[in-house]
Design a protein around this motif. Structure first.
Motif, PDB file in Angstrom:
ATOM      1  N   LEU A  90      -9.510  -0.584   1.191  1.00  0.00           N
ATOM      2  CA  LEU A  90      -9.814  -2.074   1.705  1.00  0.00           C
ATOM      3  C   LEU A  90      -9.200  -3.400   2.288  1.00  0.00           C
ATOM      4  O   LEU A  90      -9.850  -3.297   3.352  1.00  0.00           O
ATOM      5  CB  LEU A  90      -8.641  -2.796   0.344  1.00  0.00           C
ATOM      6  CG  LEU A  90      -8.966  -4.628   0.628  1.00  0.00           C
ATOM      7  CD1 LEU A  90      -9.938  -4.977   0.018  1.00  0.00           C
ATOM      8  CD2 LEU A  90      -7.111  -4.833  -0.653  1.00  0.00           C
TER       9      LEU A  90
ATOM     10  N   THR B  78       0.725  -0.959  -0.325  1.00  0.00           N
ATOM     11  CA  THR B  78      -0.284  -0.355  -0.279  1.00  0.00           C
ATOM     12  C   THR B  78       0.703   1.475   0.012  1.00  0.00           C
ATOM     13  O   THR B  78       1.947   1.212  -0.099  1.00  0.00           O
ATOM     14  CB  THR B  78      -0.847  -0.100   1.218  1.00  0.00           C
ATOM     15  OG1 THR B  78      -1.687   0.804   1.138  1.00  0.00           O
ATOM     16  CG2 THR B  78       0.104   0.006   2.762  1.00  0.00           C
TER      17      THR B  78
ATOM     18  N   THR C 216       1.834  -0.161  -8.507  1.00  0.00           N
ATOM     19  CA  THR C 216       0.078  -0.339  -9.169  1.00  0.00           C
ATOM     20  C   THR C 216      -0.467  -0.981  -7.226  1.00  0.00           C
ATOM     21  O   THR C 216       0.082  -2.017  -7.097  1.00  0.00           O
ATOM     22  CB  THR C 216      -1.132  -1.430  -9.815  1.00  0.00           C
ATOM     23  OG1 THR C 216      -0.153  -0.728 -10.817  1.00  0.00           O
ATOM     24  CG2 THR C 216      -2.492  -0.972 -10.097  1.00  0.00           C
TER      25      THR C 216
ATOM     26  N   TYR D 232      -7.717   3.226  -2.260  1.00  0.00           N
ATOM     27  CA  TYR D 232      -8.434   2.185  -2.635  1.00  0.00           C
ATOM     28  C   TYR D 232      -8.127   1.095  -1.457  1.00  0.00           C
ATOM     29  O   TYR D 232      -8.549  -0.123  -0.874  1.00  0.00           O
ATOM     30  CB  TYR D 232      -7.554   1.582  -3.605  1.00  0.00           C
ATOM     31  CG  TYR D 232      -9.050   2.551  -4.873  1.00  0.00           C
ATOM     32  CD1 TYR D 232      -9.653   2.463  -5.501  1.00  0.00           C
ATOM     33  CD2 TYR D 232      -8.005   3.051  -5.960  1.00  0.00           C
ATOM     34  CE1 TYR D 232     -10.524   2.881  -6.489  1.00  0.00           C
ATOM     35  CE2 TYR D 232      -8.835   3.563  -7.176  1.00  0.00           C
ATOM     36  CZ  TYR D 232     -10.223   3.838  -7.241  1.00  0.00           C
ATOM     37  OH  TYR D 232     -10.399   3.954  -8.180  1.00  0.00           O
ATOM     38  N   CYS D 233      -6.180   1.787  -1.087  1.00  0.00           N
ATOM     39  CA  CYS D 233      -6.207   0.883  -0.163  1.00  0.00           C
ATOM     40  C   CYS D 233      -6.737   0.882   1.536  1.00  0.00           C
ATOM     41  O   CYS D 233      -7.365  -0.311   2.054  1.00  0.00           O
ATOM     42  CB  CYS D 233      -4.615   1.082   0.351  1.00  0.00           C
ATOM     43  SG  CYS D 233      -3.626   0.814  -1.300  1.00  0.00           S
TER      44      CYS D 233
ATOM     45  N   PRO E 164      -3.879  -0.698  -3.356  1.00  0.00           N
ATOM     46  CA  PRO E 164      -2.969  -1.484  -3.207  1.00  0.00           C
ATOM     47  C   PRO E 164      -3.166  -3.121  -3.804  1.00  0.00           C
ATOM     48  O   PRO E 164      -3.825  -3.611  -5.239  1.00  0.00           O
ATOM     49  CB  PRO E 164      -4.611  -2.477  -2.398  1.00  0.00           C
ATOM     50  CG  PRO E 164      -5.481  -2.057  -3.102  1.00  0.00           C
ATOM     51  CD  PRO E 164      -5.650  -1.058  -4.432  1.00  0.00           C
ATOM     52  N   THR E 165      -1.461  -4.328  -3.432  1.00  0.00           N
ATOM     53  CA  THR E 165      -2.110  -5.441  -4.067  1.00  0.00           C
ATOM     54  C   THR E 165      -1.219  -6.316  -3.110  1.00  0.00           C
ATOM     55  O   THR E 165      -0.974  -6.333  -1.569  1.00  0.00           O
ATOM     56  CB  THR E 165       0.294  -5.544  -5.168  1.00  0.00           C
ATOM     57  OG1 THR E 165      -0.300  -4.538  -6.157  1.00  0.00           O
ATOM     58  CG2 THR E 165       0.597  -6.629  -5.163  1.00  0.00           C
TER      59      THR E 165
ATOM     60  N   SER F 219     -11.348  -6.870  -4.444  1.00  0.00           N
ATOM     61  CA  SER F 219     -12.417  -7.024  -4.165  1.00  0.00           C
ATOM     62  C   SER F 219     -12.295  -7.649  -2.865  1.00  0.00           C
ATOM     63  O   SER F 219     -11.616  -8.321  -2.501  1.00  0.00           O
ATOM     64  CB  SER F 219     -13.730  -7.161  -4.607  1.00  0.00           C
ATOM     65  OG  SER F 219     -14.034  -8.420  -5.174  1.00  0.00           O
TER      66      SER F 219
ATOM     67  N   THR G  87      -3.930  -7.260  -8.115  1.00  0.00           N
ATOM     68  CA  THR G  87      -4.176  -5.698  -7.632  1.00  0.00           C
ATOM     69  C   THR G  87      -5.527  -5.026  -7.367  1.00  0.00           C
ATOM     70  O   THR G  87      -7.175  -5.766  -8.200  1.00  0.00           O
ATOM     71  CB  THR G  87      -3.044  -5.202  -9.250  1.00  0.00           C
ATOM     72  OG1 THR G  87      -1.872  -6.319  -8.947  1.00  0.00           O
ATOM     73  CG2 THR G  87      -2.909  -4.220  -9.574  1.00  0.00           C
ATOM     74  N   ASN G  88      -5.096  -4.442  -6.658  1.00  0.00           N
ATOM     75  CA  ASN G  88      -6.699  -3.899  -6.494  1.00  0.00           C
ATOM     76  C   ASN G  88      -7.837  -4.729  -6.272  1.00  0.00           C
ATOM     77  O   ASN G  88      -9.055  -4.644  -7.161  1.00  0.00           O
ATOM     78  CB  ASN G  88      -7.204  -2.519  -7.187  1.00  0.00           C
ATOM     79  CG  ASN G  88      -8.186  -1.927  -6.519  1.00  0.00           C
ATOM     80  OD1 ASN G  88      -8.445  -1.992  -5.756  1.00  0.00           O
ATOM     81  ND2 ASN G  88      -8.265  -0.968  -7.853  1.00  0.00           N
TER      82      ASN G  88
ATOM     83  N   ASN H 186       3.267  -6.204 -11.054  1.00  0.00           N
ATOM     84  CA  ASN H 186       2.241  -5.614 -12.246  1.00  0.00           C
ATOM     85  C   ASN H 186       2.386  -5.207 -13.138  1.00  0.00           C
ATOM     86  O   ASN H 186       2.873  -3.675 -13.749  1.00  0.00           O
ATOM     87  CB  ASN H 186       1.703  -4.424 -10.911  1.00  0.00           C
ATOM     88  CG  ASN H 186       1.135  -4.640  -9.870  1.00  0.00           C
ATOM     89  OD1 ASN H 186       0.021  -5.171 -10.334  1.00  0.00           O
ATOM     90  ND2 ASN H 186       1.015  -4.190  -9.066  1.00  0.00           N
TER      91      ASN H 186
ATOM     92  N   CYS I 260      -3.285   6.402  -0.760  1.00  0.00           N
ATOM     93  CA  CYS I 260      -4.083   5.303  -1.529  1.00  0.00           C
ATOM     94  C   CYS I 260      -5.163   5.162  -1.008  1.00  0.00           C
ATOM     95  O   CYS I 260      -5.752   4.461   0.142  1.00  0.00           O
ATOM     96  CB  CYS I 260      -3.137   4.189  -1.909  1.00  0.00           C
ATOM     97  SG  CYS I 260      -4.457   2.875  -2.707  1.00  0.00           S
TER      98      CYS I 260
END
Length: 84
Positions: A16, A6, A51, A12-13, A53-54, A67, A64-65, A46, A10
């Motif tokens: 999640l 992360t 990129t 998205y991080c 979150p991985t 759900s 990668t990213n 990636n 981020c």
């Protein structure tokens, strides 16, 4: 146990991480801005991009990213393999 790569900024991080916290999913958190080796690993996964979150699972597979559903499905699959 999974590892989530992360950065502090981020969104998205953060989403999640919050979702996994609510579900009680244990994870290690690694900030790729503070860990150059982790940044290199994320780039390898990636195709040269950092990129996040991985998410890397115990079996070495990575999303990668993903759900929350994808994370839960993968963890369920790994648990089934372990108990079989």
């Amino acid at each position: 146990m999974l590892t989530m790569y992360t950065t502090p900024w981020c969104g998205y991080c953060h989403r999640l991480k919050s979702q996994m916290d609510r579900e009680g999913i244990a994870y290690n958190l690694v900030d790729i801005e503070q860990d150059p080796e982790a940044a290199d690993l994320v780039e390898q996964i990636n195709h040269g991009n950092q990129t996040v979150p991985t998410v890397v699972f115990a079996d070495g597979s990575a999303f990668t990213n993903p759900s929350l559903w994808m994370v839960k499905e993968k963890l369920s699959s790994l648990a089934a393999e372990t108990s079989a």
